[in-house]
Design an enzyme around this catalytic site. Sequence first.
Site, PDB file in Angstrom:
ATOM      1  N   GLY A   1      -8.403   0.374  13.262  1.00 13.82           N
ATOM      2  CA  GLY A   1      -7.110  -0.302  13.299  1.00 13.82           C
ATOM      3  C   GLY A   1      -6.341  -0.267  11.989  1.00 13.82           C
ATOM      4  O   GLY A   1      -5.279  -0.867  11.886  1.00 13.82           O
TER       5      GLY A   1
ATOM      6  N   HIS B   1      -4.686   2.080   2.414  1.00 17.30           N
ATOM      7  CA  HIS B   1      -5.059   1.410   1.167  1.00 17.30           C
ATOM      8  C   HIS B   1      -5.981   0.268   1.579  1.00 17.30           C
ATOM      9  O   HIS B   1      -5.585  -0.580   2.394  1.00 17.30           O
ATOM     10  CB  HIS B   1      -3.795   0.877   0.488  1.00 17.30           C
ATOM     11  CG  HIS B   1      -3.999   0.336  -0.893  1.00 17.30           C
ATOM     12  ND1 HIS B   1      -3.048   0.503  -1.886  1.00 17.30           N
ATOM     13  CD2 HIS B   1      -4.992  -0.368  -1.461  1.00 17.30           C
ATOM     14  CE1 HIS B   1      -3.468  -0.083  -2.994  1.00 17.30           C
ATOM     15  NE2 HIS B   1      -4.648  -0.629  -2.751  1.00 17.30           N
TER      16      HIS B   1
ATOM     17  N   HIS C   1      -7.656  -3.049   2.167  1.00 17.63           N
ATOM     18  CA  HIS C   1      -7.160  -4.416   1.993  1.00 17.63           C
ATOM     19  C   HIS C   1      -7.964  -5.368   2.872  1.00 17.63           C
ATOM     20  O   HIS C   1      -8.446  -5.000   3.934  1.00 17.63           O
ATOM     21  CB  HIS C   1      -5.658  -4.539   2.281  1.00 17.63           C
ATOM     22  CG  HIS C   1      -5.219  -4.044   3.619  1.00 17.63           C
ATOM     23  ND1 HIS C   1      -5.164  -2.707   3.955  1.00 17.63           N
ATOM     24  CD2 HIS C   1      -4.818  -4.720   4.725  1.00 17.63           C
ATOM     25  CE1 HIS C   1      -4.723  -2.577   5.194  1.00 17.63           C
ATOM     26  NE2 HIS C   1      -4.522  -3.779   5.686  1.00 17.63           N
TER      27      HIS C   1
ATOM     28  N   HIS D   1      -7.782  -8.783   4.945  1.00 10.67           N
ATOM     29  CA  HIS D   1      -6.948  -9.815   5.564  1.00 10.67           C
ATOM     30  C   HIS D   1      -7.683 -11.133   5.372  1.00 10.67           C
ATOM     31  O   HIS D   1      -8.874 -11.229   5.673  1.00 10.67           O
ATOM     32  CB  HIS D   1      -6.796  -9.566   7.064  1.00 10.67           C
ATOM     33  CG  HIS D   1      -6.016  -8.350   7.412  1.00 10.67           C
ATOM     34  ND1 HIS D   1      -4.669  -8.382   7.715  1.00 10.67           N
ATOM     35  CD2 HIS D   1      -6.391  -7.049   7.516  1.00 10.67           C
ATOM     36  CE1 HIS D   1      -4.254  -7.167   7.997  1.00 10.67           C
ATOM     37  NE2 HIS D   1      -5.281  -6.332   7.877  1.00 10.67           N
TER      38      HIS D   1
ATOM     39  N   GLN E   1     -10.022  -3.541   8.074  1.00  5.78           N
ATOM     40  CA  GLN E   1      -9.933  -2.462   9.062  1.00  5.78           C
ATOM     41  C   GLN E   1     -10.062  -1.165   8.264  1.00  5.78           C
ATOM     42  O   GLN E   1      -9.127  -0.765   7.583  1.00  5.78           O
ATOM     43  CB  GLN E   1      -8.613  -2.558   9.825  1.00  5.78           C
ATOM     44  CG  GLN E   1      -8.533  -3.844  10.652  1.00  5.78           C
ATOM     45  CD  GLN E   1      -7.115  -4.234  10.990  1.00  5.78           C
ATOM     46  OE1 GLN E   1      -6.286  -4.392  10.096  1.00  5.78           O
ATOM     47  NE2 GLN E   1      -6.825  -4.384  12.266  1.00  5.78           N
TER      48      GLN E   1
END
Length: 148
Positions: free
Chosen positions: A88, A93, A95, A97, A82
Amino acid sequence: MLRFGQHLIKPSVVFLRTELSFALVNRRPVLPGHVLVCPLRPVERFRDLRPEEVADLFRTAQRVGNVVEKHFCGTSLTFSIQDGPEAGQTVKHVHVHVLPRRAGDFSRNDDVYEELQRHDKDDSPDKWRTEEEMAAEAEILKKYFQEN
């Protein structure tokens, strides 16, 4: 301690660290095995990563995906970034998922993305896993990377 946006991350929840990235268990997983892979350098947007950070982030996400799919008996994987508030993103930072998937885990396959957005918006501490639960999961996942 590592930094993940505005959060300080305890070493006990990190299960893999590479030269430029780290992987940690999620305090509120959408599905069992939902983990995060982040660059070590706290960068807010994907476009701000250096090429070597992008390469390491995705190599690490691939390795982590293979492990969580195997360990949590998945048959597929969802990788999601995101990138920015309208996408969202709630932690400033970058990342990835990583979610191990199985047939029927959502009635509509793409509901996983709606759940990811809901999951980040309703992040009250009473819904988090305990530090002990997260550390135990990280310890199990670490072992997969020590064997390689």
